[in-house]
Write an enzyme that holds these catalytic residues in place. Structure first.
Site, PDB file in Angstrom:
ATOM      1  N   HIS A 276     -56.991 -21.968  32.891  1.00 41.16           N
ATOM      2  CA  HIS A 276     -58.705 -21.723  32.715  1.00 41.16           C
ATOM      3  C   HIS A 276     -58.749 -22.221  34.313  1.00 41.16           C
ATOM      4  CE1 HIS A 276     -62.752 -23.461  31.825  1.00 41.16           C
ATOM      5  NE2 HIS A 276     -62.355 -24.917  31.049  1.00 41.16           N
TER       6      HIS A 276
ATOM      7  N   GLY B 242     -47.622 -30.043  26.554  1.00 45.84           N
ATOM      8  CA  GLY B 242     -48.847 -29.786  25.754  1.00 45.84           C
ATOM      9  C   GLY B 242     -49.035 -28.881  25.003  1.00 45.84           C
TER      10      GLY B 242
ATOM     11  N   GLU C 194     -66.838 -25.378   4.050  1.00 47.58           N
ATOM     12  CA  GLU C 194     -67.429 -23.981   3.811  1.00 47.58           C
ATOM     13  C   GLU C 194     -67.458 -23.528   5.255  1.00 47.58           C
ATOM     14  OE1 GLU C 194     -69.892 -22.374   1.229  1.00 47.58           O
ATOM     15  OE2 GLU C 194     -69.823 -23.959   0.006  1.00 47.58           O
TER      16      GLU C 194
ATOM     17  N   ASP D 202     -66.481 -20.721  29.103  1.00 41.27           N
ATOM     18  CA  ASP D 202     -65.410 -21.344  28.558  1.00 41.27           C
ATOM     19  C   ASP D 202     -66.715 -22.479  27.899  1.00 41.27           C
ATOM     20  OD1 ASP D 202     -62.684 -21.642  26.982  1.00 41.27           O
ATOM     21  OD2 ASP D 202     -62.826 -23.672  27.782  1.00 41.27           O
TER      22      ASP D 202
ATOM     23  N   GLN E 149     -55.328 -31.411  37.734  1.00 48.33           N
ATOM     24  CA  GLN E 149     -54.733 -30.559  38.545  1.00 48.33           C
ATOM     25  C   GLN E 149     -54.140 -30.347  39.734  1.00 48.33           C
ATOM     26  OE1 GLN E 149     -55.983 -26.529  36.460  1.00 48.33           O
ATOM     27  NE2 GLN E 149     -55.110 -27.395  34.708  1.00 48.33           N
TER      28      GLN E 149
ATOM     29  N   GLU F 298     -68.027 -23.935  24.935  1.00 44.33           N
ATOM     30  CA  GLU F 298     -67.323 -25.664  24.456  1.00 44.33           C
ATOM     31  C   GLU F 298     -68.491 -26.941  24.038  1.00 44.33           C
ATOM     32  OE1 GLU F 298     -62.885 -25.927  26.926  1.00 44.33           O
ATOM     33  OE2 GLU F 298     -64.609 -26.934  27.602  1.00 44.33           O
TER      34      GLU F 298
ATOM     35  N   GLU G 172     -69.717 -28.595   0.657  1.00 47.31           N
ATOM     36  CA  GLU G 172     -70.866 -28.105   1.598  1.00 47.31           C
ATOM     37  C   GLU G 172     -71.013 -27.750   2.988  1.00 47.31           C
ATOM     38  OE1 GLU G 172     -72.779 -26.384  -0.076  1.00 47.31           O
ATOM     39  OE2 GLU G 172     -72.455 -26.697  -2.449  1.00 47.31           O
TER      40      GLU G 172
ATOM     41  N   GLN H 174     -51.397 -26.550  25.126  1.00 49.19           N
ATOM     42  CA  GLN H 174     -50.762 -25.086  26.408  1.00 49.19           C
ATOM     43  C   GLN H 174     -48.982 -24.944  26.469  1.00 49.19           C
ATOM     44  OE1 GLN H 174     -52.473 -22.337  25.635  1.00 49.19           O
ATOM     45  NE2 GLN H 174     -53.665 -23.115  24.648  1.00 49.19           N
TER      46      GLN H 174
ATOM     47  N   ARG I  77     -43.714 -35.636  34.780  1.00 50.10           N
ATOM     48  CA  ARG I  77     -43.565 -36.785  35.442  1.00 50.10           C
ATOM     49  C   ARG I  77     -42.092 -37.260  35.298  1.00 50.10           C
ATOM     50  NH1 ARG I  77     -49.702 -38.440  34.580  1.00 50.10           N
ATOM     51  NH2 ARG I  77     -48.900 -37.760  32.531  1.00 50.10           N
TER      52      ARG I  77
HETATM   53  N1  LIG Z   1     -56.106 -27.186  24.775  1.00 47.80           N
HETATM   54  C1  LIG Z   1     -55.440 -25.481  24.280  1.00 47.80           C
HETATM   55  O1  LIG Z   1     -55.747 -25.211  23.406  1.00 47.80           O
HETATM   56  C2  LIG Z   1     -55.656 -24.981  25.944  1.00 47.80           C
HETATM   57  C3  LIG Z   1     -56.767 -23.487  25.075  1.00 47.80           C
HETATM   58  C4  LIG Z   1     -56.835 -22.868  26.980  1.00 47.80           C
HETATM   59  C5  LIG Z   1     -56.753 -22.959  27.895  1.00 47.80           C
HETATM   60  N2  LIG Z   1     -56.248 -24.682  27.612  1.00 47.80           N
HETATM   61  C6  LIG Z   1     -56.288 -25.011  29.593  1.00 47.80           C
HETATM   62  O2  LIG Z   1     -54.916 -25.220  29.419  1.00 47.80           O
HETATM   63  C7  LIG Z   1     -54.590 -25.878  30.272  1.00 47.80           C
HETATM   64  C8  LIG Z   1     -53.439 -27.171  29.800  1.00 47.80           C
HETATM   65  O3  LIG Z   1     -54.190 -28.063  28.777  1.00 47.80           O
HETATM   66  P1  LIG Z   1     -54.068 -28.313  27.332  1.00 47.80           P
HETATM   67  O4  LIG Z   1     -55.128 -29.434  26.248  1.00 47.80           O
HETATM   68  O5  LIG Z   1     -52.804 -28.043  27.466  1.00 47.80           O
HETATM   69  O6  LIG Z   1     -53.436 -29.970  27.808  1.00 47.80           O
HETATM   70  P2  LIG Z   1     -52.285 -31.616  27.098  1.00 47.80           P
HETATM   71  O7  LIG Z   1     -52.336 -30.931  26.133  1.00 47.80           O
HETATM   72  O8  LIG Z   1     -53.605 -32.624  27.777  1.00 47.80           O
HETATM   73  O9  LIG Z   1     -51.240 -31.251  28.564  1.00 47.80           O
HETATM   74  C9  LIG Z   1     -50.779 -32.847  28.322  1.00 47.80           C
HETATM   75  C10 LIG Z   1     -49.902 -32.111  29.000  1.00 47.80           C
HETATM   76  O10 LIG Z   1     -50.280 -32.099  30.294  1.00 47.80           O
HETATM   77  C11 LIG Z   1     -48.657 -32.760  31.234  1.00 47.80           C
HETATM   78  N3  LIG Z   1     -48.821 -33.750  32.357  1.00 47.80           N
HETATM   79  C12 LIG Z   1     -50.317 -34.252  32.603  1.00 47.80           C
HETATM   80  N4  LIG Z   1     -50.528 -34.645  33.755  1.00 47.80           N
HETATM   81  C13 LIG Z   1     -49.331 -34.191  34.461  1.00 47.80           C
HETATM   82  C14 LIG Z   1     -49.286 -34.114  35.988  1.00 47.80           C
HETATM   83  N5  LIG Z   1     -49.510 -35.602  37.019  1.00 47.80           N
HETATM   84  N6  LIG Z   1     -47.713 -34.415  36.017  1.00 47.80           N
HETATM   85  C15 LIG Z   1     -47.016 -33.799  35.011  1.00 47.80           C
HETATM   86  N7  LIG Z   1     -47.330 -33.622  33.787  1.00 47.80           N
HETATM   87  C16 LIG Z   1     -47.983 -33.310  33.243  1.00 47.80           C
HETATM   88  C17 LIG Z   1     -48.098 -34.556  29.774  1.00 47.80           C
HETATM   89  O11 LIG Z   1     -47.454 -34.574  30.008  1.00 47.80           O
HETATM   90  P3  LIG Z   1     -47.150 -36.524  29.522  1.00 47.80           P
HETATM   91  O12 LIG Z   1     -46.093 -36.792  28.786  1.00 47.80           O
HETATM   92  O13 LIG Z   1     -46.764 -37.197  31.231  1.00 47.80           O
HETATM   93  O14 LIG Z   1     -48.511 -37.134  29.444  1.00 47.80           O
HETATM   94  C18 LIG Z   1     -48.550 -33.253  28.955  1.00 47.80           C
HETATM   95  O15 LIG Z   1     -47.205 -32.680  28.537  1.00 47.80           O
HETATM   96  C19 LIG Z   1     -56.126 -26.815  31.179  1.00 47.80           C
HETATM   97  O16 LIG Z   1     -55.886 -25.971  31.911  1.00 47.80           O
HETATM   98  C20 LIG Z   1     -56.751 -26.379  29.299  1.00 47.80           C
HETATM   99  O17 LIG Z   1     -58.374 -26.413  30.479  1.00 47.80           O
HETATM  100  C21 LIG Z   1     -55.802 -25.693  27.205  1.00 47.80           C
END
Ligand SMILES: NC(=O)c1ccc[n+]([C@@H]2O[C@H](COP(=O)([O-])OP(=O)(O)OC[C@H]3O[C@@H](n4cnc5c(N)ncnc54)[C@H](OP(=O)(O)O)[C@@H]3O)[C@@H](O)[C@H]2O)c1
Length: 326
Positions: free
Chosen positions: A107, A25, A230, A190, A85, A194, A226, A27, A47
């Site tokens: 995280h 996804g 901005e 964090d 997780q 948020e 506005e 990250q 999966r």
């Molecule tokens: N968002 C950010 O940029 C960001 C920034 C810093 C830290 N983080 C941390 O990075 C981590 C990931 O966050 P994210 O926002 O990147 O997550 P995300 O985009 O929501 O992750 C989605 C991905 O995880 C897969 N997934 C979900 N459940 C799964 C499972 N049971 N087994 C295998 N794959 C699975 C999904 O696959 P499917 O195709 O099956 O849906 C999809 O590929 C978190 O700990 C978050 O706090 C995120």
């Protein structure tokens, strides 16, 4: 505090390991691409039937199930949503990871709140880029990097810190800075930020300012520029120069207005509420609520997404994006 850079990291460590990136996804994709371009190509773990499988394959990665990838790797990066997780740990990682492997988190939540109790033979490290995956990738491609926090929760092999630095450098973060922290500090700061600043307070402030102007008869387009457009310009200035430097770049009128307005909006009550938010983060009640909503299929989260997307400001934004020249 020491800021680590590329010179402190040995890239050969991560290049010599078999890395699995679990999740593709925000990250997962960015980290997998950066790792590959840094000479540490990972297996992507998803999966069976995962919607993101096609994208990972189109990007040229080998895709395996979490169970299979765990058995074949010696570094597993857990890059799936925080609320799921613990299940991945129990079903795929705990039974399959080889002795002495490393788990990398982006995280600290699962470890800080005890949702995962890791096997004692594993290295448990945090490599938390300070920004979204899209920025982690675009900065890397531009020859720069995103600042990353790193921490060691468990050092079973004696090499956990060096491995975390190597992994962070492979993400490109050695070009920007790799800052030491702890899982608890990263996670609590964090979660607080948020809610109290970034994703909670700033959009609410934009909505409130927009509604105040529109309710008083101003045109939605002017209110949008506005109160929303901005924000980016000011954020860029603050990022480049700090808050004091930003003030030098705005007019005296704007600066005088800031003096009058800011403290009437962020009042002592606002600051007291921020302390409540921090207390709820630290005592675990926020995470308990998050997990309860997640296990019920996210009714609260889905309702708030519907509410946000039906706000009239979205329609104005859509129209303005269609007609703007660039
Ligand atoms: N968002 C950010 O940029 C960001 C920034 C810093 C830290 N983080 C941390 O990075 C981590 C990931 O966050 P994210 O926002 O990147 O997550 P995300 O985009 O929501 O992750 C989605 C991905 O995880 C897969 N997934 C979900 N459940 C799964 C499972 N049971 N087994 C295998 N794959 C699975 C999904 O696959 P499917 O195709 O099956 O849906 C999809 O590929 C978190 O700990 C978050 O706090 C995120």
């Amino acid at each position: 505090m020491k800021l680590f850079t590329d010179g402190d990291a040995d890239l050969s460590l991560i290049r010599g390991r078999r890395v699995a990136v679990i999740g593709y996804g925000n990250q997962g994709r960015a980290q997998a691409l950066n790792l590959r371009d840094s000479g540490a190509p990972p297996i992507v773990a998803l999966r069976e039937g995962a919607p993101s499988r096609a994208r990972a394959e189109a990007d040229g990665f080998e895709v395996a199930t979490p169970e299979d990838a765990a058995a074949r790797c010696d570094v597993a990066a857990v890059l799936t949503p925080d609320d799921g997780q613990a299940e991945i740990w129990e079903t795929a990682l705990k039974p399959n990871l080889p002795q002495g492997a490393a788990l990398v988190f982006a995280h600290g939540l699962s470890i800080r709140f005890g949702l995962i109790s890791p096997r004692p033979d594993l290295d448990i490290v945090l490599v938390a880029p300070k920004g979204p995956g899209s920025a982690l990738r675009s900065e890397y491609e531009a020859g720069r990097g995103l600042v990353t926090l790193f921490a060691v929760h468990q050092d079973a092999t004696g090499a956990a810190e060096a491995l975390a630095l190597s992994y962070a450098a492979a993400l490109g973060s050695g070009r920007a800075g790799i800052l030491p922290t702890s899982f608890a500090e990263e996670c609590e700061a964090d979660l607080f930020n948020e809610q109290a600043v970034l994703w909670g307070a700033i959009p609410e402030l934009i909505h409130a300012g927009y509604e105040t102007l529109v309710d008083a008869g101003f045109s939605p387009e002017v209110a949008y520029f506005e109160c929303l457009t901005e924000v980016k310009l000011i954020a860029d200035l603050i990022y480049a120069r700090g808050i004091a430097g930003m003030r030098e770049a705005i007019s005296n009128t704007a600066e005088f207005g800031a003096l009058q307005g800011g403290r009437r909006i962020v009042t002592p009550e606002t600051r007291a509420e921020m302390r409540h938010i921090l207390a709820e983060v630290r005592n675990g009640s926020f995470v308990a609520e998050l997990m309860a909503d997640a296990s019920a299929g996210y009714p609260k989260l889905r309702a708030s997404r519907r509410e946000a997307s039906s706000h009239p400001i979205e329609e104005v934004g859509r129209k303005l994006r269609e007609i703007r020249p660039n």
